[in-house]
Design an enzyme around this catalytic site. Sequence first.
Site, PDB file in Angstrom:
ATOM      1  N   GLN A 104       0.853  -1.197   0.000  1.00 17.25           N
ATOM      2  CA  GLN A 104       0.000   0.000   0.000  1.00 17.25           C
ATOM      3  C   GLN A 104       0.887   1.245   0.000  1.00 17.25           C
ATOM      4  O   GLN A 104       1.692   1.451   0.918  1.00 17.25           O
ATOM      5  CB  GLN A 104      -0.947   0.029   1.201  1.00 17.25           C
ATOM      6  CG  GLN A 104      -2.010   1.113   1.002  1.00 17.25           C
ATOM      7  CD  GLN A 104      -2.936   1.323   2.180  1.00 17.25           C
ATOM      8  OE1 GLN A 104      -2.481   1.483   3.301  1.00 17.25           O
ATOM      9  NE2 GLN A 104      -4.237   1.359   1.927  1.00 17.25           N
ATOM     10  N   TYR A 176      -5.849  11.017   3.875  1.00 18.47           N
ATOM     11  CA  TYR A 176      -4.443  11.310   3.610  1.00 18.47           C
ATOM     12  C   TYR A 176      -4.286  12.100   2.293  1.00 18.47           C
ATOM     13  O   TYR A 176      -5.281  12.521   1.709  1.00 18.47           O
ATOM     14  CB  TYR A 176      -3.631  10.009   3.654  1.00 18.47           C
ATOM     15  CG  TYR A 176      -3.710   9.381   5.036  1.00 18.47           C
ATOM     16  CD1 TYR A 176      -3.213  10.059   6.151  1.00 18.47           C
ATOM     17  CD2 TYR A 176      -4.350   8.164   5.252  1.00 18.47           C
ATOM     18  CE1 TYR A 176      -3.316   9.521   7.427  1.00 18.47           C
ATOM     19  CE2 TYR A 176      -4.451   7.618   6.526  1.00 18.47           C
ATOM     20  CZ  TYR A 176      -3.940   8.304   7.617  1.00 18.47           C
ATOM     21  OH  TYR A 176      -4.061   7.788   8.877  1.00 18.47           O
ATOM     22  N   ARG A 228      -7.649   2.621  -3.161  1.00 22.28           N
ATOM     23  CA  ARG A 228      -8.544   2.631  -1.993  1.00 22.28           C
ATOM     24  C   ARG A 228      -9.063   4.043  -1.754  1.00 22.28           C
ATOM     25  O   ARG A 228      -8.290   5.009  -1.794  1.00 22.28           O
ATOM     26  CB  ARG A 228      -7.777   2.147  -0.752  1.00 22.28           C
ATOM     27  CG  ARG A 228      -8.689   1.861   0.425  1.00 22.28           C
ATOM     28  CD  ARG A 228      -7.944   1.204   1.589  1.00 22.28           C
ATOM     29  NE  ARG A 228      -8.794   0.207   2.197  1.00 22.28           N
ATOM     30  CZ  ARG A 228      -8.929   0.021   3.513  1.00 22.28           C
ATOM     31  NH1 ARG A 228      -8.244   0.744   4.371  1.00 22.28           N
ATOM     32  NH2 ARG A 228      -9.745  -0.897   3.987  1.00 22.28           N
ATOM     33  N   GLY A 320      -9.694  -7.041   8.515  1.00 17.79           N
ATOM     34  CA  GLY A 320      -8.604  -6.326   9.172  1.00 17.79           C
ATOM     35  C   GLY A 320      -8.432  -6.822  10.593  1.00 17.79           C
ATOM     36  O   GLY A 320      -7.732  -7.807  10.851  1.00 17.79           O
ATOM     37  N   ARG A 321      -9.104  -6.164  11.523  1.00 19.67           N
ATOM     38  CA  ARG A 321      -8.977  -6.547  12.938  1.00 19.67           C
ATOM     39  C   ARG A 321      -9.250  -8.033  13.139  1.00 19.67           C
ATOM     40  O   ARG A 321      -8.608  -8.690  13.969  1.00 19.67           O
ATOM     41  CB  ARG A 321      -9.947  -5.702  13.785  1.00 19.67           C
ATOM     42  CG  ARG A 321      -9.548  -4.246  13.868  1.00 19.67           C
ATOM     43  CD  ARG A 321     -10.671  -3.373  14.385  1.00 19.67           C
ATOM     44  NE  ARG A 321     -11.816  -3.379  13.478  1.00 19.67           N
ATOM     45  CZ  ARG A 321     -12.932  -2.711  13.669  1.00 19.67           C
ATOM     46  NH1 ARG A 321     -13.093  -2.006  14.772  1.00 19.67           N
ATOM     47  NH2 ARG A 321     -13.914  -2.744  12.785  1.00 19.67           N
TER      48      ARG A 321
HETATM   49  C1  LIG Z   1      -4.459  -1.330  13.479  1.00 19.00           C
HETATM   50  C2  LIG Z   1      -5.092  -0.755  12.234  1.00 19.00           C
HETATM   51  C3  LIG Z   1      -4.291  -0.099  11.315  1.00 19.00           C
HETATM   52  C4  LIG Z   1      -4.827   0.373  10.097  1.00 19.00           C
HETATM   53  N1  LIG Z   1      -3.995   0.926   9.143  1.00 19.00           N
HETATM   54  C5  LIG Z   1      -4.465   1.176   7.897  1.00 19.00           C
HETATM   55  C6  LIG Z   1      -3.567   1.499   6.837  1.00 19.00           C
HETATM   56  O1  LIG Z   1      -2.333   1.541   6.983  1.00 19.00           O
HETATM   57  N2  LIG Z   1      -4.113   1.758   5.631  1.00 19.00           N
HETATM   58  C7  LIG Z   1      -5.468   1.711   5.400  1.00 19.00           C
HETATM   59  O2  LIG Z   1      -5.911   1.968   4.281  1.00 19.00           O
HETATM   60  N3  LIG Z   1      -6.330   1.372   6.378  1.00 19.00           N
HETATM   61  C8  LIG Z   1      -5.857   1.067   7.614  1.00 19.00           C
HETATM   62  N4  LIG Z   1      -6.728   0.635   8.584  1.00 19.00           N
HETATM   63  C9  LIG Z   1      -8.168   0.422   8.263  1.00 19.00           C
HETATM   64  C10 LIG Z   1      -8.439  -1.057   7.876  1.00 19.00           C
HETATM   65  O3  LIG Z   1      -7.841  -1.382   6.626  1.00 19.00           O
HETATM   66  C11 LIG Z   1      -9.944  -1.389   7.796  1.00 19.00           C
HETATM   67  O4  LIG Z   1     -10.536  -0.590   6.789  1.00 19.00           O
HETATM   68  C12 LIG Z   1     -10.683  -1.163   9.116  1.00 19.00           C
HETATM   69  O5  LIG Z   1      -9.958  -1.704  10.202  1.00 19.00           O
HETATM   70  C13 LIG Z   1     -12.083  -1.803   9.102  1.00 19.00           C
HETATM   71  O6  LIG Z   1     -11.998  -3.174   8.800  1.00 19.00           O
HETATM   72  P1  LIG Z   1     -12.076  -4.332   9.942  1.00 19.00           P
HETATM   73  O7  LIG Z   1     -13.367  -4.154  10.655  1.00 19.00           O
HETATM   74  O8  LIG Z   1     -11.987  -5.588   9.161  1.00 19.00           O
HETATM   75  O9  LIG Z   1     -10.899  -4.114  10.867  1.00 19.00           O
HETATM   76  C14 LIG Z   1      -6.215   0.221   9.830  1.00 19.00           C
HETATM   77  C15 LIG Z   1      -7.021  -0.411  10.800  1.00 19.00           C
HETATM   78  C16 LIG Z   1      -6.481  -0.919  11.971  1.00 19.00           C
HETATM   79  C17 LIG Z   1      -7.370  -1.633  12.932  1.00 19.00           C
END
Ligand SMILES: Cc1cc2nc3c(=O)[nH]c(=O)nc-3n(C[C@H](O)[C@H](O)[C@H](O)COP(=O)(O)O)c2cc1C
Length: 374
Positions: A104, A176, A228, A320-321
């Site tokens: 990314q 961003y 994205r 993600g999480r």
């Molecule tokens: C610890 C953490 C770090 C994240 N860092 C990024 C990132 O670097 N780039 C990005 O586009 N989204 C980032 N996100 C957002 C996730 O990609 C995702 O959209 C969000 O957590 C919701 O999905 P989930 O419910 O499956 O966690 C981050 C989320 C978490 C929890």
Amino acid sequence: MNSKYAALFESFTFRSGVSLKNRIVMAPMTNFSSNQDGTVTDAEASYYARRSGGVGMVITACTYVTANGKGFHGEFGGDLDELIPSLRQLASGIKGEGAKAILQIFHGGRQVPPQLVPNGDVVSASAVPSEGEGKPVPRELTDQEVESIIKDFGETTRRAIEAGYDGVEIHGANGYLIQQFFSPHSNHREDRWGGSLEKRLTFPLAVVDEVKRVAAEHATGPFVIGYRFSPEEAETPGITMADTLVLIDALAKKDLDYLHVSLQDFWSKPRRGVDDTRSRIEIIQERVGDRVPVIGVGSIYTVEDAIQAIQTGVPLIALGREIIIDPDWVQKVADGKEDEIVTKIDKDKQQELVIPDPLWQAIIHSPGWFPGIE
Ligand SMILES: Cc1cc2nc3c(=O)[nH]c(=O)nc-3n(C[C@H](O)[C@H](O)[C@H](O)COP(=O)(O)O)c2cc1C
């Protein structure tokens, strides 16, 4: 595997020719765990490898394309050729477990902490700070600097190719720099990079064109390019769903491999901009149609959540999480053990879950962010 879940395990081939073994992607997540010099740590590489055995594709944490784009402590760099071996270490760890590796690529713009960037020089489309107490007033980028950052996205793409990645994801989401150029909140320019909605699209589309140009020049095999975006901003003025539909139409003409809709909740509804009570993802999927594949994400904790999500017509879903909490999420479904999926973080299992210390600290000190942490 229970046949009800077979749709999640169909293979998928992108326009570029890269194939995934299933429909589940690891969402990009910053982990705060890289070295000060921008190299990846062994702990971070192990964390990724632990999560790359089940999903079809891993999108890495964001990497900065130039020094003044660094947005997080412990973010790894993609801005220098010296960092190619570090980038390669991460790609190899992911691919070695069977997933495709997507880097990314990112610039934090006005959201970077001043202490992380050279001379505290925070830059953006215009000299407009983010909302909230004590946010730095960014310096407006000159026309030449804007051109230079576009080239930086291309250079990082070249490094991704040399490091063995299967593709890059352009981070145009989460407020961003790329989003800052598209947003009427942060872009007040009146030159070729701003003014009307169409002109606010100039920078995001120029980044796409440059990344495509570099991939065409340097990639020796199929190479994925995804984008994205966040569908809405809370600020007024700010990006609305109506603006996003225009962005989608512009991106759909670019022959991208996928669009990734950044959401916390897959089923969230529009705030403004459209007269429609359906979820944002359904509206977006309808607009996109079969022009480009969409990745949906957000609070997909159980396999039933995943099946409902894929039934909207979105071909790919990201976790993600959920994949931090349970690195074996996909394998458990494949083995018919979906009842064993863990959906709350177990505070005693940092080592077992292979989570680096800085990410672990961030998780356990942020109530409400991860289920299980009150
Ligand atoms: C610890 C953490 C770090 C994240 N860092 C990024 C990132 O670097 N780039 C990005 O586009 N989204 C980032 N996100 C957002 C996730 O990609 C995702 O959209 C969000 O957590 C919701 O999905 P989930 O419910 O499956 O966690 C981050 C989320 C978490 C929890």
